[in-house]
Design a protein around this motif. Structure first.
Motif, PDB file in Angstrom:
ATOM      1  N   ALA A  86     -12.742 -42.953 -15.900  1.00 19.95           N
ATOM      2  CA  ALA A  86     -11.464 -42.747 -15.559  1.00 19.95           C
ATOM      3  C   ALA A  86     -10.835 -44.152 -14.971  1.00 19.95           C
ATOM      4  CB  ALA A  86     -11.159 -41.615 -14.530  1.00 19.95           C
ATOM      5  N   ILE A  87     -11.575 -44.805 -14.163  1.00 21.91           N
ATOM      6  CA  ILE A  87     -10.879 -46.231 -13.414  1.00 21.91           C
ATOM      7  C   ILE A  87     -10.975 -47.383 -14.479  1.00 21.91           C
ATOM      8  CG2 ILE A  87     -13.187 -47.200 -12.554  1.00 21.91           C
ATOM      9  CD1 ILE A  87      -9.761 -46.794 -10.702  1.00 21.91           C
ATOM     10  N   GLY A  88     -12.016 -47.018 -15.474  1.00 21.37           N
ATOM     11  CA  GLY A  88     -11.935 -48.145 -16.311  1.00 21.37           C
ATOM     12  C   GLY A  88     -10.618 -47.996 -17.361  1.00 21.37           C
ATOM     13  N   ILE A  89     -10.483 -46.697 -17.651  1.00 19.07           N
ATOM     14  CA  ILE A  89      -9.425 -46.470 -18.605  1.00 19.07           C
ATOM     15  C   ILE A  89      -8.080 -46.756 -17.739  1.00 19.07           C
ATOM     16  CG2 ILE A  89      -7.873 -44.682 -19.731  1.00 19.07           C
ATOM     17  CD1 ILE A  89     -10.682 -43.356 -20.507  1.00 19.07           C
ATOM     18  N   ALA A  90      -7.917 -46.670 -16.463  1.00 21.87           N
ATOM     19  CA  ALA A  90      -6.485 -46.749 -15.782  1.00 21.87           C
ATOM     20  C   ALA A  90      -6.353 -48.353 -15.966  1.00 21.87           C
ATOM     21  CB  ALA A  90      -6.802 -46.295 -14.377  1.00 21.87           C
ATOM     22  N   VAL A  91      -7.520 -49.194 -15.767  1.00 24.26           N
ATOM     23  CA  VAL A  91      -7.414 -50.490 -15.494  1.00 24.26           C
ATOM     24  C   VAL A  91      -6.848 -51.196 -16.624  1.00 24.26           C
ATOM     25  CG1 VAL A  91      -8.711 -52.637 -15.260  1.00 24.26           C
ATOM     26  CG2 VAL A  91      -8.955 -50.999 -13.642  1.00 24.26           C
ATOM     27  N   LEU A  92      -7.656 -50.712 -17.903  1.00 24.85           N
ATOM     28  CA  LEU A  92      -7.274 -51.173 -19.446  1.00 24.85           C
ATOM     29  C   LEU A  92      -5.791 -50.701 -19.877  1.00 24.85           C
ATOM     30  CD1 LEU A  92     -10.793 -50.651 -21.260  1.00 24.85           C
ATOM     31  CD2 LEU A  92      -9.662 -52.712 -20.680  1.00 24.85           C
ATOM     32  N   MET A  93      -5.357 -49.461 -19.220  1.00 22.20           N
ATOM     33  CA  MET A  93      -4.161 -49.005 -19.481  1.00 22.20           C
ATOM     34  C   MET A  93      -3.159 -49.875 -18.826  1.00 22.20           C
ATOM     35  SD  MET A  93      -4.209 -47.058 -22.114  1.00 22.20           S
ATOM     36  CE  MET A  93      -6.038 -46.971 -22.942  1.00 22.20           C
ATOM     37  N   ALA A  94      -3.434 -50.248 -17.640  1.00 22.89           N
ATOM     38  CA  ALA A  94      -2.621 -51.168 -16.932  1.00 22.89           C
ATOM     39  C   ALA A  94      -2.410 -52.383 -17.767  1.00 22.89           C
ATOM     40  CB  ALA A  94      -2.866 -51.243 -15.344  1.00 22.89           C
TER      41      ALA A  94
ATOM     42  N   ILE B  14       5.290 -59.671 -24.005  1.00 28.02           N
ATOM     43  CA  ILE B  14       5.829 -59.889 -25.492  1.00 28.02           C
ATOM     44  C   ILE B  14       7.402 -59.141 -25.483  1.00 28.02           C
ATOM     45  CG2 ILE B  14       3.825 -60.450 -26.507  1.00 28.02           C
ATOM     46  CD1 ILE B  14       3.963 -57.741 -28.189  1.00 28.02           C
ATOM     47  N   ASN B  15       7.779 -58.550 -24.569  1.00 25.93           N
ATOM     48  CA  ASN B  15       9.224 -57.854 -24.585  1.00 25.93           C
ATOM     49  C   ASN B  15       9.324 -56.885 -25.368  1.00 25.93           C
ATOM     50  OD1 ASN B  15      10.359 -59.825 -22.362  1.00 25.93           O
ATOM     51  ND2 ASN B  15      10.316 -61.392 -24.037  1.00 25.93           N
ATOM     52  N   ASP B  16       8.371 -56.057 -25.520  1.00 27.09           N
ATOM     53  CA  ASP B  16       8.429 -54.970 -26.323  1.00 27.09           C
ATOM     54  C   ASP B  16       9.280 -53.808 -25.497  1.00 27.09           C
ATOM     55  OD1 ASP B  16       6.703 -55.186 -28.653  1.00 27.09           O
ATOM     56  OD2 ASP B  16       5.046 -54.243 -27.710  1.00 27.09           O
ATOM     57  N   PRO B  17       9.945 -52.941 -26.355  1.00 33.02           N
ATOM     58  CA  PRO B  17      10.823 -51.991 -25.766  1.00 33.02           C
ATOM     59  C   PRO B  17       9.884 -51.048 -24.891  1.00 33.02           C
ATOM     60  CG  PRO B  17      11.135 -51.924 -28.210  1.00 33.02           C
ATOM     61  CD  PRO B  17      10.077 -52.810 -27.871  1.00 33.02           C
ATOM     62  N   ILE B  18      10.394 -50.475 -23.835  1.00 30.15           N
ATOM     63  CA  ILE B  18       9.457 -49.760 -22.782  1.00 30.15           C
ATOM     64  C   ILE B  18       8.731 -48.522 -23.579  1.00 30.15           C
ATOM     65  CG2 ILE B  18       9.583 -48.043 -20.865  1.00 30.15           C
ATOM     66  CD1 ILE B  18       9.805 -51.143 -20.058  1.00 30.15           C
ATOM     67  N   LYS B  19       9.309 -47.894 -24.620  1.00 34.49           N
ATOM     68  CA  LYS B  19       8.834 -46.864 -25.296  1.00 34.49           C
ATOM     69  C   LYS B  19       7.564 -47.301 -25.777  1.00 34.49           C
ATOM     70  CE  LYS B  19      10.129 -46.898 -30.107  1.00 34.49           C
ATOM     71  NZ  LYS B  19      10.391 -46.085 -31.155  1.00 34.49           N
ATOM     72  N   LYS B  20       7.293 -48.412 -26.332  1.00 32.22           N
ATOM     73  CA  LYS B  20       6.137 -48.828 -26.991  1.00 32.22           C
ATOM     74  C   LYS B  20       4.867 -48.705 -25.805  1.00 32.22           C
ATOM     75  CE  LYS B  20       7.188 -51.432 -30.820  1.00 32.22           C
ATOM     76  NZ  LYS B  20       6.645 -52.337 -31.621  1.00 32.22           N
ATOM     77  N   SER B  21       5.072 -48.716 -24.631  1.00 30.94           N
ATOM     78  CA  SER B  21       4.111 -48.711 -23.429  1.00 30.94           C
ATOM     79  C   SER B  21       3.877 -47.205 -23.077  1.00 30.94           C
ATOM     80  CB  SER B  21       4.758 -49.440 -22.082  1.00 30.94           C
ATOM     81  OG  SER B  21       4.791 -50.744 -22.380  1.00 30.94           O
ATOM     82  N   LEU B  22       4.716 -46.329 -23.528  1.00 37.49           N
ATOM     83  CA  LEU B  22       4.634 -44.839 -22.969  1.00 37.49           C
ATOM     84  C   LEU B  22       3.302 -44.451 -23.347  1.00 37.49           C
ATOM     85  CD1 LEU B  22       6.063 -42.704 -22.218  1.00 37.49           C
ATOM     86  CD2 LEU B  22       6.749 -41.944 -24.549  1.00 37.49           C
ATOM     87  N   PRO B  23       2.574 -44.249 -24.603  1.00 35.18           N
ATOM     88  CA  PRO B  23       1.269 -43.945 -24.464  1.00 35.18           C
ATOM     89  C   PRO B  23       0.228 -44.528 -23.553  1.00 35.18           C
ATOM     90  CG  PRO B  23       1.880 -44.345 -26.774  1.00 35.18           C
ATOM     91  CD  PRO B  23       2.746 -44.805 -25.786  1.00 35.18           C
ATOM     92  N   ALA B  24       0.225 -45.756 -23.150  1.00 36.65           N
ATOM     93  CA  ALA B  24      -0.611 -46.417 -22.055  1.00 36.65           C
ATOM     94  C   ALA B  24      -0.217 -45.922 -20.788  1.00 36.65           C
ATOM     95  CB  ALA B  24      -0.374 -47.954 -22.337  1.00 36.65           C
ATOM     96  N   GLY B  25       1.008 -45.847 -20.419  1.00 38.79           N
ATOM     97  CA  GLY B  25       1.419 -45.359 -19.354  1.00 38.79           C
ATOM     98  C   GLY B  25       0.967 -43.703 -19.002  1.00 38.79           C
ATOM     99  N   ILE B  26       1.249 -42.992 -20.024  1.00 41.63           N
ATOM    100  CA  ILE B  26       0.793 -41.776 -19.804  1.00 41.63           C
ATOM    101  C   ILE B  26      -0.767 -41.540 -19.691  1.00 41.63           C
ATOM    102  CG2 ILE B  26       0.272 -39.510 -21.191  1.00 41.63           C
ATOM    103  CD1 ILE B  26       2.927 -40.067 -22.512  1.00 41.63           C
ATOM    104  N   PHE B  27      -1.699 -42.398 -20.338  1.00 43.15           N
ATOM    105  CA  PHE B  27      -3.130 -42.421 -20.044  1.00 43.15           C
ATOM    106  C   PHE B  27      -3.355 -42.902 -18.931  1.00 43.15           C
ATOM    107  CE2 PHE B  27      -3.640 -42.377 -25.182  1.00 43.15           C
ATOM    108  CZ  PHE B  27      -3.445 -41.189 -25.082  1.00 43.15           C
ATOM    109  N   LEU B  28      -2.598 -43.796 -18.260  1.00 42.40           N
ATOM    110  CA  LEU B  28      -3.078 -44.539 -16.886  1.00 42.40           C
ATOM    111  C   LEU B  28      -2.703 -43.117 -16.073  1.00 42.40           C
ATOM    112  CD1 LEU B  28      -3.074 -46.598 -14.886  1.00 42.40           C
ATOM    113  CD2 LEU B  28      -0.811 -47.154 -15.302  1.00 42.40           C
ATOM    114  N   ILE B  29      -1.500 -42.744 -16.130  1.00 41.96           N
ATOM    115  CA  ILE B  29      -1.486 -41.702 -15.016  1.00 41.96           C
ATOM    116  C   ILE B  29      -2.375 -40.416 -15.209  1.00 41.96           C
ATOM    117  CG2 ILE B  29       0.492 -39.638 -14.601  1.00 41.96           C
ATOM    118  CD1 ILE B  29       2.687 -42.002 -15.415  1.00 41.96           C
TER     119      ILE B  29
END
Length: 123
Positions: A83-91, A100-115
């Motif tokens: 869990a901590i490894g996934i959290a760090v990599l998702m951050a 690279i100035n992606d729209p926020i929606k592109k970070s959504l999966p990483a944000g969900i998996f981090l949470i």
């Protein structure tokens, strides 16, 4: 088995299997979540300014932590590391999207998996 235990198992299955799917099945497929205008994982890492070697390292770590999270359904000793490894990599993934100035929606999966990884640690 209590409801909280069932929720934790579902979270581990969703996060672990989703990460394995991204890296082992859909690595070379276009998705709306790829950084920049990338059509594959290799193009995405290039958009972030990262080498293919870094892609291999990150992919290996993400798959390792995903497997550890899945194993922790039976053997809880692997839960913290997974869990901590996934959290760090998702951050890190969120930081790369922002870099690279992606729209926020592109970070959504990483944000969900981090949470979800943090929730697993809390439970």
């Amino acid at each position: 088995m209590e409801l909280i235990d069932i929720v934790e198992i579902i979270i581990k299955l969703v996060v672990g299997l989703s990460i394995l799917n991204v890296w082992l099945v859909n690595r070379n497929k276009l998705t709306p979540w790829r950084g920049g205008n990338a059509n594959s994982m290799q193009e995405e890492f290039a958009a972030y300014g990262l080498s293919i070697n870094m892609m291999i390292i990150v992919g290996t770590l993400k798959c390792l932590f995903a497997v550890l999270l899945l194993i922790s359904i039976i053997f809880s000793v692997t839960e913290y590391t997974g869990a901590i490894g996934i959290a760090v990599l998702m951050a890190g993934a969120i930081i790369m999207h922002l870099k690279i100035n992606d729209p926020i929606k592109k970070s959504l999966p990483a944000g969900i998996f981090l949470i979800l990884s943090l929730i697993t640690l809390y439970i």
